[in-house]
Scaffold this motif. Structure first.
Motif, PDB file in Angstrom:
ATOM      1  N   GLY A   1      -0.640  -2.167 -14.861  1.00 29.52           N
ATOM      2  CA  GLY A   1      -1.579  -1.064 -14.648  1.00 29.52           C
ATOM      3  C   GLY A   1      -1.116  -0.085 -13.588  1.00 29.52           C
TER       4      GLY A   1
ATOM      5  N   VAL B   1       0.069   0.870 -10.303  1.00 28.42           N
ATOM      6  CA  VAL B   1       0.799   0.055  -9.319  1.00 28.42           C
ATOM      7  C   VAL B   1       0.294   0.329  -7.898  1.00 28.42           C
ATOM      8  CG1 VAL B   1       3.079  -0.669  -8.551  1.00 28.42           C
ATOM      9  CG2 VAL B   1       2.764   0.101 -10.896  1.00 28.42           C
TER      10      VAL B   1
ATOM     11  N   LEU C   1      -0.101   7.005   0.118  1.00 31.44           N
ATOM     12  CA  LEU C   1       0.268   6.176  -1.029  1.00 31.44           C
ATOM     13  C   LEU C   1       1.004   7.012  -2.064  1.00 31.44           C
ATOM     14  CD1 LEU C   1       0.003   3.617  -2.805  1.00 31.44           C
ATOM     15  CD2 LEU C   1      -2.299   4.357  -3.396  1.00 31.44           C
TER      16      LEU C   1
ATOM     17  N   ASP D   1       2.614   6.840  -5.444  1.00 34.81           N
ATOM     18  CA  ASP D   1       2.507   5.939  -6.605  1.00 34.81           C
ATOM     19  C   ASP D   1       2.819   6.766  -7.833  1.00 34.81           C
ATOM     20  OD1 ASP D   1       1.787   4.143  -8.576  1.00 34.81           O
ATOM     21  OD2 ASP D   1      -0.366   4.524  -8.360  1.00 34.81           O
TER      22      ASP D   1
ATOM     23  N   ALA E   1       5.159   7.298 -11.709  1.00 34.36           N
ATOM     24  CA  ALA E   1       6.156   7.004 -12.731  1.00 34.36           C
ATOM     25  C   ALA E   1       7.423   7.771 -12.353  1.00 34.36           C
ATOM     26  CB  ALA E   1       5.653   7.481 -14.088  1.00 34.36           C
TER      27      ALA E   1
ATOM     28  N   LYS F   1      -0.044   9.341 -19.997  1.00 33.08           N
ATOM     29  CA  LYS F   1      -0.520  10.734 -19.947  1.00 33.08           C
ATOM     30  C   LYS F   1      -0.155  11.453 -21.248  1.00 33.08           C
ATOM     31  CE  LYS F   1      -1.513  11.012 -15.207  1.00 33.08           C
ATOM     32  NZ  LYS F   1      -1.084  11.126 -13.843  1.00 33.08           N
TER      33      LYS F   1
ATOM     34  N   GLY G   1      -1.589  10.257  -2.182  1.00 30.93           N
ATOM     35  CA  GLY G   1      -2.804   9.433  -2.131  1.00 30.93           C
ATOM     36  C   GLY G   1      -4.064  10.273  -2.014  1.00 30.93           C
TER      37      GLY G   1
ATOM     38  N   GLU H   1      -5.935  11.226  -5.441  1.00 27.73           N
ATOM     39  CA  GLU H   1      -6.645  10.084  -6.025  1.00 27.73           C
ATOM     40  C   GLU H   1      -7.959   9.823  -5.271  1.00 27.73           C
ATOM     41  OE1 GLU H   1      -3.383  10.226  -5.468  1.00 27.73           O
ATOM     42  OE2 GLU H   1      -2.555   9.958  -7.481  1.00 27.73           O
TER      43      GLU H   1
END
Ligand SMILES: NC(=O)c1ccc[n+]([C@@H]2O[C@H](COP(=O)([O-])OP(=O)(O)OC[C@H]3O[C@@H](n4cnc5c(N)ncnc54)[C@H](O)[C@@H]3O)[C@@H](O)[C@H]2O)c1
Length: 352
Positions: free
Chosen positions: A119, A121, A175, A177, A179, A187, A308, A311
């Protein structure tokens, strides 16, 4: 588009995961993870993954209620085999053990092999930060076909190989995070489900030429996602593959395919209380953030954000306004739930 409150989306997700055979603890971990991914704005790694998980379960490629097997426990080195367990639970358990070890030895180098899809990460970075740790994770993705083209390749040779680094910050973790492809595969799936193009530079077609149409890629596995950041981002993708596969011992891209979506991870968990002192590390992080934010805002940008922050903002907005799930994803979830014998009435009750 259906809009869910956080509580209702958790309840619907928990109904489905429980019916997949997970015990109460696993159900809680998986539902919490998926709904938090939606809250963070990463719908690609939220409840829309449930149909894929149900398919993996039916094919015997995702094993509920698994426990990571210890392969190596040697000082600061910990190697665990997740044996196709639910990635969210396997990784939460593995990182919890690494945190415990880092408290004893100052740091833990964790190799976690062969979990089913883990999921978002960043969740594990948040777990480590909540325990006063810094976290670095290199992850590879082994699927039955490669989907990402490294720099210079006209064909896919890797997965979307996410990379994470997390440290504590005053407003929440800093953070990163991401791909290592220009966009995460999920996406492209969300874009295909919404019937919208993907942005320029994200996707190549069967001949290696740029395209914006996600449909052939999602429906027929044609073409590839591009690595972000030219040769540098591509290099990070290659190192995620090598650290999680060749070094940590997980399934490698190009190896005889064992089935399912398998994630392996090479992670370092560092006890900040020992390395630099928790307060000093936090002060340093805050000083760095302030220094960056002191810059003039570049033309075309409204403000300066740090990793971060998008999000956290998304989570605050979605907690207040609800979590949208696009029509097609919701239909796919209902259909997949049906294959577990879950009726529309049950789904409605869970969503009431
Ligand atoms: N399990 C898997 O196999 C797998 C594979 C690939 C990706 N993923 C997950 O997919 C999710 C999405 O990845 P993504 O690459 O699409 O993320 P993204 O591009 O939306 O964000 C990447 C990073 O950039 C930061 N960011 C975004 N906008 C910013 C801005 N304006 N200023 C400063 N920082 C900004 C974010 O906070 C985040 O840390 C991640 O949670 C990742 O873990 C999982």
């Amino acid at each position: 588009m259906p809009i869910f409150t956080e509580a209702r989306l958790r309840s619907v997700t928990a109904l489905i995961v429980r019916r997949m055979g997970s015990d109460a603890t696993e159900t809680e971990i998986v539902a919490d993870h998926l709904v938090r991914a939606n809250l963070a704005g990463h719908d690609s790694h939220g409840v829309g993954m449930l149909p894929a998980y149900i398919r993996l379960l039916h094919d015997g490629l995702l094993v509920p209620n698994q426990t990571p097997e210890t392969v190596l426990d040697f000082g600061a080195l910990l190697v665990l085999d997740a044996r196709r367990g639910y990635g969210q639970r396997m990784t939460t358990m593995s990182v919890a053990r690494a945190i415990e070890r880092a408290r004893e030895t100052g740091a833990c180098v964790l190799g976690m092999r062969n979990a089913s899809h883990i999921g978002r990460v960043g969740t594990y970075g948040e777990q480590a930060v909540a325990a006063g740790m810094a976290f670095i994770g290199y992850v590879n993705v082994a699927d039955h076909h490669d989907i990402a083209a490294p720099w210079g390749c006209a064909e896919p040779r890797l997965g979307t190989n996410p990379f994470v680094t997390a440290v504590p910050g005053a407003e929440g973790p800093v953070l990163l995070d991401m791909a290592t492809t220009t966009i995460a595969a999920g996406k492209a799936r969300v874009a295909r489900n919404k019937g919208v193009p993907v942005p320029d530079g994200c996707l190549i077609d069967a001949a290696g030429a740029p395209t914006n149409d996600p449909t052939p890629f999602i429906d027929d596995h044609v073409g590839a996602l591009t690595a972000f950041g030219r040769h540098k981002g591509s290099g990070l993708a290659v190192m995620c593959e090598i650290m999680a596969g060749a070094v940590a011992g997980g399934q490698r891209a190009g190896e005889a395919y064992k089935g399912g979506i398998l994630n392996s991870m090479f992670a370092v968990v560092i006890d900040l209380a020992r390395m630099s002192g928790a307060a000093a590390a936090l002060a340093g992080v805050e000083a760095t953030k302030a220094h960056i934010r002191s810059s003039l805002v570049a033309p075309g940008f409204g403000e300066i954000l740090l990793p971060g922050e998008p999000e956290r903002r998304s989570a605050a907005a979605r907690r207040a306004e609800g979590i949208p799930v696009d029509e097609r994803s919701w239909e796919q979830i209902r259909e997949a739930a049906g294959t577990l014998g879950i009726t529309e009435a049950e789904l409605e009750r869970a969503n009431a």
